[in-house]
Scaffold this motif. Structure first.
Motif, PDB file in Angstrom:
ATOM      1  N   THR A 169      -3.602   0.381  -3.370  1.00  0.00           N
ATOM      2  CA  THR A 169      -3.356  -0.962  -2.876  1.00  0.00           C
ATOM      3  C   THR A 169      -3.431  -2.396  -3.949  1.00  0.00           C
ATOM      4  O   THR A 169      -4.016  -1.380  -4.364  1.00  0.00           O
ATOM      5  N   SER A 170      -2.846  -2.961  -3.589  1.00  0.00           N
ATOM      6  CA  SER A 170      -2.516  -4.332  -4.442  1.00  0.00           C
ATOM      7  C   SER A 170      -1.975  -5.766  -3.477  1.00  0.00           C
ATOM      8  O   SER A 170      -1.649  -5.076  -2.250  1.00  0.00           O
ATOM      9  N   ILE A 171      -3.147  -6.646  -3.736  1.00  0.00           N
ATOM     10  CA  ILE A 171      -3.137  -8.240  -3.117  1.00  0.00           C
ATOM     11  C   ILE A 171      -2.438  -8.688  -4.429  1.00  0.00           C
ATOM     12  O   ILE A 171      -2.690  -9.191  -5.697  1.00  0.00           O
ATOM     13  N   VAL A 172      -1.176  -9.229  -3.832  1.00  0.00           N
ATOM     14  CA  VAL A 172      -0.393  -9.934  -5.300  1.00  0.00           C
ATOM     15  C   VAL A 172      -0.025 -11.649  -4.388  1.00  0.00           C
ATOM     16  O   VAL A 172       0.389 -11.111  -3.147  1.00  0.00           O
ATOM     17  N   GLY A 173      -1.090 -12.758  -4.832  1.00  0.00           N
ATOM     18  CA  GLY A 173      -0.913 -13.525  -4.678  1.00  0.00           C
ATOM     19  C   GLY A 173       0.236 -14.845  -5.942  1.00  0.00           C
ATOM     20  O   GLY A 173      -0.186 -14.196  -7.033  1.00  0.00           O
ATOM     21  N   MET A 174       0.638 -15.462  -5.033  1.00  0.00           N
ATOM     22  CA  MET A 174       1.063 -16.271  -5.981  1.00  0.00           C
ATOM     23  C   MET A 174       1.542 -17.795  -5.258  1.00  0.00           C
ATOM     24  O   MET A 174       1.079 -18.301  -4.004  1.00  0.00           O
ATOM     25  N   GLY A 175       1.909 -18.582  -6.877  1.00  0.00           N
ATOM     26  CA  GLY A 175       1.464 -19.864  -6.547  1.00  0.00           C
ATOM     27  C   GLY A 175       3.254 -20.475  -7.618  1.00  0.00           C
ATOM     28  O   GLY A 175       3.310 -20.825  -8.220  1.00  0.00           O
ATOM     29  N   ASN A 225       0.417  -0.983   0.112  1.00  0.00           N
ATOM     30  CA  ASN A 225      -0.520  -0.588   0.322  1.00  0.00           C
ATOM     31  C   ASN A 225       0.928   1.421   0.218  1.00  0.00           C
ATOM     32  O   ASN A 225       0.603   2.254   0.067  1.00  0.00           O
ATOM     33  N   ASP A 226       2.313   1.051  -0.191  1.00  0.00           N
ATOM     34  CA  ASP A 226       2.815   2.761  -0.375  1.00  0.00           C
ATOM     35  C   ASP A 226       3.639   2.976  -1.605  1.00  0.00           C
ATOM     36  O   ASP A 226       4.366   3.847  -1.387  1.00  0.00           O
ATOM     37  N   PHE A 227       2.490   2.942  -2.250  1.00  0.00           N
ATOM     38  CA  PHE A 227       2.542   3.716  -4.090  1.00  0.00           C
ATOM     39  C   PHE A 227       1.126   3.975  -3.880  1.00  0.00           C
ATOM     40  O   PHE A 227      -0.002   3.869  -4.257  1.00  0.00           O
ATOM     41  N   ASN A 228       0.775   5.264  -4.939  1.00  0.00           N
ATOM     42  CA  ASN A 228       0.247   6.022  -5.489  1.00  0.00           C
ATOM     43  C   ASN A 228      -0.034   6.348  -6.730  1.00  0.00           C
ATOM     44  O   ASN A 228       0.104   7.020  -7.588  1.00  0.00           O
ATOM     45  N   LEU A 229      -0.572   4.583  -7.536  1.00  0.00           N
ATOM     46  CA  LEU A 229       0.297   4.917  -8.490  1.00  0.00           C
ATOM     47  C   LEU A 229      -1.193   4.535 -10.060  1.00  0.00           C
ATOM     48  O   LEU A 229      -1.614   4.673  -9.824  1.00  0.00           O
ATOM     49  N   GLU A 230      -0.664   5.900 -10.889  1.00  0.00           N
ATOM     50  CA  GLU A 230      -1.434   6.346 -12.011  1.00  0.00           C
ATOM     51  C   GLU A 230      -1.624   4.768 -12.938  1.00  0.00           C
ATOM     52  O   GLU A 230      -1.605   3.922 -13.156  1.00  0.00           O
TER      53      GLU A 230
END
Length: 243
Positions: free
Chosen positions: A125-131, A62-67
């Protein structure tokens, strides 16, 4: 970094998303599970993983404010972070298959799903899921293109150490994103893009086969393919597959 370890959950990303809706999460909160029963991939695809053998995790950022029109650079940053870590493991013919699968030769070893929350045309904010297939060596017959780190290197990996390495590298690549090092991220991504500049047989969503060559990624994140008539066409996710 806050680390939440679970024995089993339907989806680490779903769990983390619900957590974020109900509480203020620390940046880089990580949820990892031994067993994921309903892992999700791109376009509602499922992710199948043997219990306790692989790395199934999600990270809250959550530490970016991306266009929003710079969204592709977030995808580049996350994909490259995983690539960076695996490149230290002597994985043969490592590449990133658009948009964000990690490949060893023609075998898939990692799938990534980035889900963004948008406010005022910005990703906040972003949620990055990975397998990541790590120590699993047997896969169902229908996953003929799947492989793992152990299957490739014959080494048994410590999942906890691998997790820390990945989160560290995600932080590094996201710092480049925050610093607007877009050209660096794009250059690094295109340098390791699967099948780039190689004549390849593709299949479109109607099942029609055609020859083309991946040349890049458009400003909107679409795959750019040069056709036999030397024109370039853009494709969105699931509109094209490698035949």
């Amino acid at each position: 970094m806050k680390l939440i370890k679970l024995n089993a959950i339907d989806s680490t990303s779903s769990f983390l998303k619900e957590l974020a809706q109900n509480s203020a999460l620390e940046n880089y909160t990580v949820v990892v599970t031994r067993e994921q029963t309903k892992g999700r991939g791109q376009q509602a695809n499922s992710w199948i993983s043997e219990s306790s053998k692989n790395l199934t995790m999600s990270v809250f950022i959550n530490d970016f404010n991306l266009e929003i029109h710079h969204q592709k650079y977030l995808n580049f940053a996350i994909s490259l972070a995983i690539f960076d870590v695996l490149s230290t493991k002597k994985i043969e013919k490592l590449s990133i298959k658009w948009p964000n699968d990690i490949m060893s030769a023609n075998k898939k070893i990692c799938g990534i799903l980035v889900e963004n929350s948008i406010r005022n045309s910005k990703i906040y904010t972003s949620i990055v899921g990975m397998g990541l297939n790590v120590n699993q060596i047997k896969f169902p017959a229908f996953l003929e293109k799947a492989s793992s780190l152990k299957k490739i290197t014959n080494i048994n990996y410590n999942l906890d150490i691998l997790l820390l390495e990945i989160v560290y590298q995600i932080k590094y690549r996201v710092k480049l994103l925050i610093a607007k090092k877009y050209s660096e991220l794009e250059r690094d991504y295109l340098n390791v893009l699967y099948k780039k500049n190689i004549p390849t047989m593709f299949k479109d969503y109607n099942g029609v086969l055609f020859m083309g060559m991946i040349t890049g990624i458009s400003s909107t994140g679409n795959l750019q393919v040069q056709l036999e008539n030397e024109t370039t066409k853009e494709f969105r996710i699931k509109e094209i597959t490698i035949a």
